[in-house]
Design a protein around this motif. Sequence first.
Motif, mmCIF file in Angstrom:
data_model
loop_
_atom_site.group_PDB
_atom_site.id
_atom_site.type_symbol
_atom_site.label_atom_id
_atom_site.label_comp_id
_atom_site.label_asym_id
_atom_site.label_seq_id
_atom_site.Cartn_x
_atom_site.Cartn_y
_atom_site.Cartn_z
ATOM 1 N N ASN A 28 6.171 4.303 60.197
ATOM 2 C CA ASN A 28 7.438 4.250 59.459
ATOM 3 C C ASN A 28 8.280 5.488 59.745
ATOM 4 N N PRO A 29 9.588 5.288 59.964
ATOM 5 C CA PRO A 29 10.443 6.448 60.243
ATOM 6 C C PRO A 29 10.682 7.289 58.995
ATOM 7 N N ILE A 30 10.730 8.589 59.196
ATOM 8 C CA ILE A 30 11.121 9.548 58.170
ATOM 9 C C ILE A 30 12.453 10.135 58.637
ATOM 10 N N TYR A 31 13.472 10.032 57.787
ATOM 11 C CA TYR A 31 14.820 10.441 58.175
ATOM 12 C C TYR A 31 15.174 11.823 57.646
ATOM 13 N N SER A 32 15.969 12.492 58.449
ATOM 14 C CA SER A 32 16.596 13.747 58.075
ATOM 15 C C SER A 32 18.068 13.619 58.445
ATOM 16 N N CYS A 57 12.444 7.950 53.671
ATOM 17 C CA CYS A 57 12.098 6.831 54.550
ATOM 18 C C CYS A 57 13.245 5.827 54.621
ATOM 19 N N SER A 58 14.398 6.187 54.059
ATOM 20 C CA SER A 58 15.555 5.303 54.028
ATOM 21 C C SER A 58 16.808 6.068 54.454
ATOM 22 N N ILE A 59 17.597 5.462 55.327
ATOM 23 C CA ILE A 59 18.849 6.095 55.751
ATOM 24 C C ILE A 59 19.794 6.258 54.566
ATOM 25 N N SER A 60 19.908 5.226 53.731
ATOM 26 C CA SER A 60 20.834 5.332 52.593
ATOM 27 C C SER A 60 20.405 6.439 51.634
ATOM 28 N N ASP A 61 19.109 6.635 51.455
ATOM 29 C CA ASP A 61 18.636 7.709 50.578
ATOM 30 C C ASP A 61 18.915 9.091 51.177
ATOM 31 N N ILE A 62 18.743 9.235 52.487
ATOM 32 C CA ILE A 62 18.989 10.548 53.095
ATOM 33 C C ILE A 62 20.486 10.865 53.049
ATOM 34 N N ILE A 63 21.331 9.843 53.166
ATOM 35 C CA ILE A 63 22.775 10.043 53.018
ATOM 36 C C ILE A 63 23.092 10.488 51.591
ATOM 37 N N ASP A 64 22.464 9.856 50.604
ATOM 38 C CA ASP A 64 22.678 10.235 49.203
ATOM 39 C C ASP A 64 22.214 11.665 48.926
ATOM 40 N N ILE A 65 21.113 12.069 49.535
ATOM 41 C CA ILE A 65 20.614 13.445 49.391
ATOM 42 C C ILE A 65 21.656 14.428 49.937
#
Length: 150
Positions: A28-32, A57-65
């Motif tokens: 599973n990808p881990i996003y930064s 692990c979610s693009i939308s979550d990393i954008i929100d961060i």
Amino acid sequence: MSRFLYEKSVSYKGHLIIPFVFGIVDGNPIYSYVLLSELGHKGKFHKSENPVGMYSCSISDIIDIAKSHLDDNSDVVTEGDYFKSRYTYRGDIIITYKLADKYFYDHYKNDSLNNVAAPRLFASEQECITWVKEGLDRSHINEEVERAQG
């Protein structure tokens, strides 16, 4: 690090939030993310990688961060959206903008935050985009020829 996912980038508070795959865990990808600032090198977070140090692990979550971080820490006061006119082509990102009736552009490769744009002015946004695409197409053809000969 894999390539920057420019096609998933989001403009927010004078910055461009650009996600990328930081690593893979159990398949599973881990996003930064990285940031570009409309202030360029004068911006506190220009070219910074994940100043919060959180991953997802979610693009939308990393954008929100990233958005949450910029809500609290952005050094940009903007009236417009500097990154509004952005295009991906062959994995690269081209950002066009207008100043005093002339068009300029920034160009970032898919694996680097170094602006490789030529210092050139254009009469229209379309002229600018066409010129950059033609240059990328020529470069791509030259690379294919070199590989075939090598």
